[in-house]
Design a protein around this motif. Structure first.
Motif, PDB file in Angstrom:
ATOM      1  N   VAL A   1     -59.891 -11.556  -8.673  1.00 46.15           N
ATOM      2  CA  VAL A   1     -59.787 -12.260  -7.254  1.00 46.15           C
ATOM      3  C   VAL A   1     -60.631 -11.168  -6.666  1.00 46.15           C
ATOM      4  O   VAL A   1     -61.438 -11.605  -5.817  1.00 46.15           O
ATOM      5  N   GLU A   2     -60.557  -9.801  -6.886  1.00 48.25           N
ATOM      6  CA  GLU A   2     -61.520  -8.650  -6.484  1.00 48.25           C
ATOM      7  C   GLU A   2     -62.922  -9.118  -6.724  1.00 48.25           C
ATOM      8  O   GLU A   2     -63.669  -8.857  -5.965  1.00 48.25           O
ATOM      9  N   LYS A   3     -63.316  -9.336  -8.093  1.00 51.32           N
ATOM     10  CA  LYS A   3     -64.487  -9.763  -8.104  1.00 51.32           C
ATOM     11  C   LYS A   3     -65.260 -10.978  -7.288  1.00 51.32           C
ATOM     12  O   LYS A   3     -66.399 -10.791  -7.055  1.00 51.32           O
ATOM     13  N   ASN A   4     -64.341 -11.773  -7.538  1.00 55.27           N
ATOM     14  CA  ASN A   4     -64.755 -13.163  -6.768  1.00 55.27           C
ATOM     15  C   ASN A   4     -65.192 -12.800  -5.252  1.00 55.27           C
ATOM     16  O   ASN A   4     -66.027 -13.412  -4.671  1.00 55.27           O
ATOM     17  N   VAL A   5     -64.287 -11.876  -4.636  1.00 56.01           N
ATOM     18  CA  VAL A   5     -64.542 -11.588  -3.263  1.00 56.01           C
ATOM     19  C   VAL A   5     -65.812 -10.840  -3.336  1.00 56.01           C
ATOM     20  O   VAL A   5     -66.723 -10.879  -2.409  1.00 56.01           O
TER      21      VAL A   5
ATOM     22  N   ALA B   1     -61.067  -4.730  -0.196  1.00 55.97           N
ATOM     23  CA  ALA B   1     -59.751  -4.315  -0.119  1.00 55.97           C
ATOM     24  C   ALA B   1     -59.073  -4.695   1.403  1.00 55.97           C
ATOM     25  O   ALA B   1     -58.065  -5.333   1.337  1.00 55.97           O
ATOM     26  N   GLU B   2     -59.847  -4.537   2.448  1.00 54.49           N
ATOM     27  CA  GLU B   2     -59.550  -4.671   3.742  1.00 54.49           C
ATOM     28  C   GLU B   2     -59.353  -6.395   3.823  1.00 54.49           C
ATOM     29  O   GLU B   2     -58.443  -6.887   4.404  1.00 54.49           O
ATOM     30  N   ALA B   3     -60.511  -7.076   3.287  1.00 59.71           N
ATOM     31  CA  ALA B   3     -60.426  -8.683   3.436  1.00 59.71           C
ATOM     32  C   ALA B   3     -59.305  -9.296   2.702  1.00 59.71           C
ATOM     33  O   ALA B   3     -58.625 -10.236   3.369  1.00 59.71           O
ATOM     34  N   LEU B   4     -59.073  -8.778   1.407  1.00 61.53           N
ATOM     35  CA  LEU B   4     -57.889  -9.127   0.774  1.00 61.53           C
ATOM     36  C   LEU B   4     -56.488  -9.048   1.476  1.00 61.53           C
ATOM     37  O   LEU B   4     -55.608  -9.868   1.489  1.00 61.53           O
TER      38      LEU B   4
ATOM     39  N   LYS C   1     -52.684  -8.354  -5.371  1.00 59.15           N
ATOM     40  CA  LYS C   1     -53.119  -9.666  -6.439  1.00 59.15           C
ATOM     41  C   LYS C   1     -54.781  -9.532  -6.982  1.00 59.15           C
ATOM     42  O   LYS C   1     -55.175 -10.445  -7.362  1.00 59.15           O
ATOM     43  N   GLU C   2     -55.185  -8.340  -6.622  1.00 63.84           N
ATOM     44  CA  GLU C   2     -56.441  -8.184  -6.833  1.00 63.84           C
ATOM     45  C   GLU C   2     -57.101  -8.339  -8.151  1.00 63.84           C
ATOM     46  O   GLU C   2     -58.016  -8.852  -8.316  1.00 63.84           O
ATOM     47  N   LYS C   3     -56.365  -8.118  -9.209  1.00 61.33           N
ATOM     48  CA  LYS C   3     -56.702  -8.211 -10.515  1.00 61.33           C
ATOM     49  C   LYS C   3     -56.453  -9.255 -11.273  1.00 61.33           C
ATOM     50  O   LYS C   3     -56.758  -9.544 -12.427  1.00 61.33           O
TER      51      LYS C   3
ATOM     52  N   VAL D   1     -58.943 -16.510  -1.345  1.00 59.05           N
ATOM     53  CA  VAL D   1     -59.680 -15.514  -1.877  1.00 59.05           C
ATOM     54  C   VAL D   1     -61.020 -16.123  -1.348  1.00 59.05           C
ATOM     55  O   VAL D   1     -61.840 -15.332  -1.026  1.00 59.05           O
ATOM     56  N   ALA D   2     -61.392 -17.363  -1.246  1.00 56.65           N
ATOM     57  CA  ALA D   2     -62.598 -17.643  -0.574  1.00 56.65           C
ATOM     58  C   ALA D   2     -62.810 -17.480   0.610  1.00 56.65           C
ATOM     59  O   ALA D   2     -63.812 -17.116   0.993  1.00 56.65           O
ATOM     60  N   LEU D   3     -61.592 -17.347   1.553  1.00 58.39           N
ATOM     61  CA  LEU D   3     -61.579 -16.727   2.901  1.00 58.39           C
ATOM     62  C   LEU D   3     -62.188 -15.544   2.988  1.00 58.39           C
ATOM     63  O   LEU D   3     -62.998 -14.995   3.793  1.00 58.39           O
TER      64      LEU D   3
END
Ligand SMILES: Nc1ncnc2c1ncn2[C@@H]1O[C@H](COP(=O)(O)OP(=O)(O)OP(=O)(O)O)[C@@H](O)[C@H]1O
Length: 250
Positions: free
Chosen positions: A93-97, A116-119, A127-129, A143-145
């Motif tokens: 998730v983190e890398k996709n963002v 982190a702020e956007a997530l 759910k970053e990992k 995640v796309a947003l």
């Protein structure tokens, strides 16, 4: 933070080899414009011309007054969210963002903080990992947003992004888009088949028919029963009449 900018298709012609498209239309800066029209009327094609995935045969695409015809999609001041397949399956998730910040994922501390702020803004803290397959459909679109947020471009193109979600989740996502729009004031082009979605967040409307812009106006005018005849016929045919739409929202 960049404010929205007007998006103009100036006599843009395009063809996949069959019937030609001709788009001559302006999308107001910092507004959410819902784009509707029958299947095959050219909604996705219009977005793809703005994003740079398709190239006009003639005419110009202007973003904030600048002709972006020579710019590759990645260099245009836009981000885009599709119905699905927005994410790389093998990336967290983190890398996709993070891809919204740096295509090579060479991320600075400031980038990581923005991610982190956007997530957190889209409700995905913790759910970053995860990998995309470990998320629900709605979470994947969040995640796309989040990637849109870290990319921070003044134009946002949404191509039926929530079409596969159930009605209540769809409303949550639309409210999230409206909230982000209120904060960032980007210019949003929102393709949807759902009149109630257009009505929920749309400020302006563009109605396509057969590869052309058949009508434009405010969402209020389109939905209060005095809107263009072709549009009334379209929503009448697809959902049982505009009065039903008004009721569905209450
Ligand atoms: N890559 C392509 N090659 C050839 N024809 C295409 C291509 N993409 C779209 N078309 C055709 O162009 C027309 C417009 O397609 P487009 O996807 O823009 O319509 P749409 O309004 O977004 O439709 P839908 O609501 O079904 O998504 C359709 O007739 C479609 O078959």
């Amino acid at each position: 933070m960049e404010k929205g900018v007007a998006v103009r298709l100036d006599k843009v012609s395009f063809s996949y080899g069959e019937a030609p498209f001709l788009f001559d239309v302006e999308f107001a800066a910092s507004k959410i414009t819902a784009i509707m029209g029958a299947s095959g009327s050219g909604k996705s094609t219009l977005l793809n011309l703005v994003a740079g995935f398709e190239t006009p045969q003639s005419g110009r695409v202007l973003i904030g007054g600048a002709d972006v015809g020579a710019s590759a999609p990645s260099a245009r001041p836009v981000s885009m969210v599709f119905q699905e397949n927005n994410l790389f399956a093998h990336l967290s998730v983190e890398k996709n963002v993070g891809l919204g910040r740096s295509p090579s994922l060479g991320l600075t501390e400031a980038d990581r903080a923005a991610i982190a702020e956007a997530l957190s803004r889209v409700g995905l803290a913790g759910k970053e990992k995860r990998l995309p397959r470990e998320l629900s459909g709605g979470e994947r679109q969040r995640v796309a947003l989040a990637r849109v947020l870290v990319r921070d471009r003044p134009v946002l193109l949404l191509d039926e992004p929530f079409a596969s979600l159930g009605p209540s989740l769809r409303d949550d996502m639309l409210d999230l888009v409206a909230g982000v729009h209120a904060e960032r004031a980007m210019t949003v082009l929102f393709v949807t088949h759902q009149p109630e979605d257009a009505r929920r967040i749309g400020e302006d409307m563009v109605f396509l028919d057969n590869g052309r812009v058949a009508a434009t106006g405010t969402a209020a005018d389109f939905f209060d029963g005095t809107g263009p005849e072709a549009f009334r016929r379209y929503i009448g045919a697809s959902s049982g009449g505009s009065r039903d739409i008004a009721r569905k929202r209450t």
